[in-house]
Scaffold this motif. Structure first.
Motif, PDB file in Angstrom:
ATOM      1  N   UNK A   1       0.810  -1.214   0.000  1.00 24.66           N
ATOM      2  CA  UNK A   1       0.000   0.000   0.000  1.00 24.66           C
ATOM      3  C   UNK A   1       0.845   1.266   0.000  1.00 24.66           C
ATOM      4  N   UNK A   2       2.181   1.109   0.061  1.00 26.43           N
ATOM      5  CA  UNK A   2       3.058   2.278   0.094  1.00 26.43           C
ATOM      6  C   UNK A   2       3.597   2.639  -1.280  1.00 26.43           C
ATOM      7  N   UNK A   3       3.842   1.624  -2.123  1.00 30.63           N
ATOM      8  CA  UNK A   3       4.432   1.881  -3.435  1.00 30.63           C
ATOM      9  C   UNK A   3       3.552   1.375  -4.575  1.00 30.63           C
ATOM     10  N   UNK A   4       3.214   0.099  -4.541  1.00 29.74           N
ATOM     11  CA  UNK A   4       2.551  -0.508  -5.699  1.00 29.74           C
ATOM     12  C   UNK A   4       1.145   0.035  -5.910  1.00 29.74           C
ATOM     13  N   UNK A   5       0.302  -0.010  -4.873  1.00 27.15           N
ATOM     14  CA  UNK A   5      -1.083   0.431  -5.051  1.00 27.15           C
ATOM     15  C   UNK A   5      -1.204   1.920  -5.373  1.00 27.15           C
ATOM     16  N   UNK A   6      -0.484   2.803  -4.699  1.00 27.51           N
ATOM     17  CA  UNK A   6      -0.639   4.224  -5.042  1.00 27.51           C
ATOM     18  C   UNK A   6       0.118   4.662  -6.293  1.00 27.51           C
ATOM     19  N   UNK A   7       1.269   4.031  -6.585  1.00 20.49           N
ATOM     20  CA  UNK A   7       2.146   4.546  -7.647  1.00 20.49           C
ATOM     21  C   UNK A   7       2.406   3.562  -8.783  1.00 20.49           C
ATOM     22  N   UNK A   8       2.033   2.291  -8.613  1.00 23.63           N
ATOM     23  CA  UNK A   8       2.305   1.286  -9.636  1.00 23.63           C
ATOM     24  C   UNK A   8       1.276   1.304 -10.747  1.00 23.63           C
ATOM     25  N   UNK A   9       1.518   0.451 -11.735  1.00 28.53           N
ATOM     26  CA  UNK A   9       0.567   0.272 -12.828  1.00 28.53           C
ATOM     27  C   UNK A   9      -0.407  -0.838 -12.464  1.00 28.53           C
TER      28      UNK A   9
END
Length: 249
Positions: free
Chosen positions: A192-200
């Motif tokens: 929830x820190x990198x993938x969900x907010x900033x990933x594709x």
């Protein structure tokens, strides 16, 4: 607002008969709205969460040293109030699960020392959830952060599940599955820190696949975000990708 205030304050402990009707009606009303697609599970705080949220973390921490007896009395009162709510939940079999919200961790470990938590949280938590355990209701413990140093104690206290297994705090789903898979329902861990907010959306799909590989074998895994909720920072397409990947895999 001050140490001296605490000497004159004890939280009001609600009487079972004064709150049972409203509590059950509130739960059933929301439950009817969500059926048949969603099962409603209530979350209540622990005595520790209730106390420091009400008093304020800074004053609470000062009072641990300057007014420990007052803090113990306040914790006991909040604990009894939470036990009464749990008793109602158990008596009316409101759901097969119940979540205790108690944020005791940050990215580096527990906010309070493990020794303090073993002394002040664990015995009260065990008493708070006792009615639920006796009724066969599964108790899920929610805390953000890294709580590995206290997890064995939480299991001994009687928790049946852990949420949200925060990825960015170093909570390792594969390790938890190997060590606690027979004892704990594991819930969460999608980054929830990198993938969900900033990933594709494709990266979200791969993250879901990882969690299923690590957490699902043998059962006892619920996929959720490592925040325990859908955050405003998550793009809608990533949220949809997460749910689609769950169904696909």
């Amino acid at each position: 607002k001050s140490i001296s205030d605490l000497a004159n304050y004890t939280p009001e402990i609600p009487r079972y008969e004064d709150i049972v009707d409203d509590y059950v009606k509130w739960f059933r009303r929301i439950e009817r709205v969500l059926k048949p697609h969603t099962m409603l599970v209530s979350q209540e705080g622990s005595a520790l969460d209730c106390a420091h949220n009400f008093i304020g973390m800074e004053l609470f921490c000062i009072a641990l040293y300057e007014a420990p007896r007052d803090i113990a009395r306040i914790l006991d009162a909040f604990s009894e109030a939470q036990r009464i709510k749990a008793q109602i939940y158990a008596d009316y079999r409101l759901a097969p699960a119940y979540q205790v919200g108690c944020d005791i961790g940050d990215k580096n470990g527990t906010i309070f020392s493990p020794a303090f938590l073993r002394r002040e949280l664990i015995p009260r938590l065990k008493r708070e959830i006792e009615p639920l355990k006796q009724a066969g209701i599964k108790v899920i413990f929610h805390s953000d952060g890294n709580i590995m140093s206290i997890l064995d104690d939480l299991v001994d206290a009687g928790i049946d599940g852990l949420n949200p297994i925060e990825t960015s705090a170093g909570m390792d789903l594969a390790f938890l599955k190997k060590r606690y898979g027979k004892n704990l329902i594991l819930i969460g861990n999608v980054d929830a820190a990198k993938v969900l907010p900033f990933g594709t959306p494709q990266q979200v799909e791969e993250e879901v696949k990882r969690c299923i590989r690590e957490g699902a074998p043998g059962g006892g895994y619920f996929l959720d975000t490592g925040a325990g909720e859908i955050m405003p920072s998550f793009p809608v397409e990533n949220v949809l990708s997460m749910f689609k990947a769950v169904k696909k895999y």
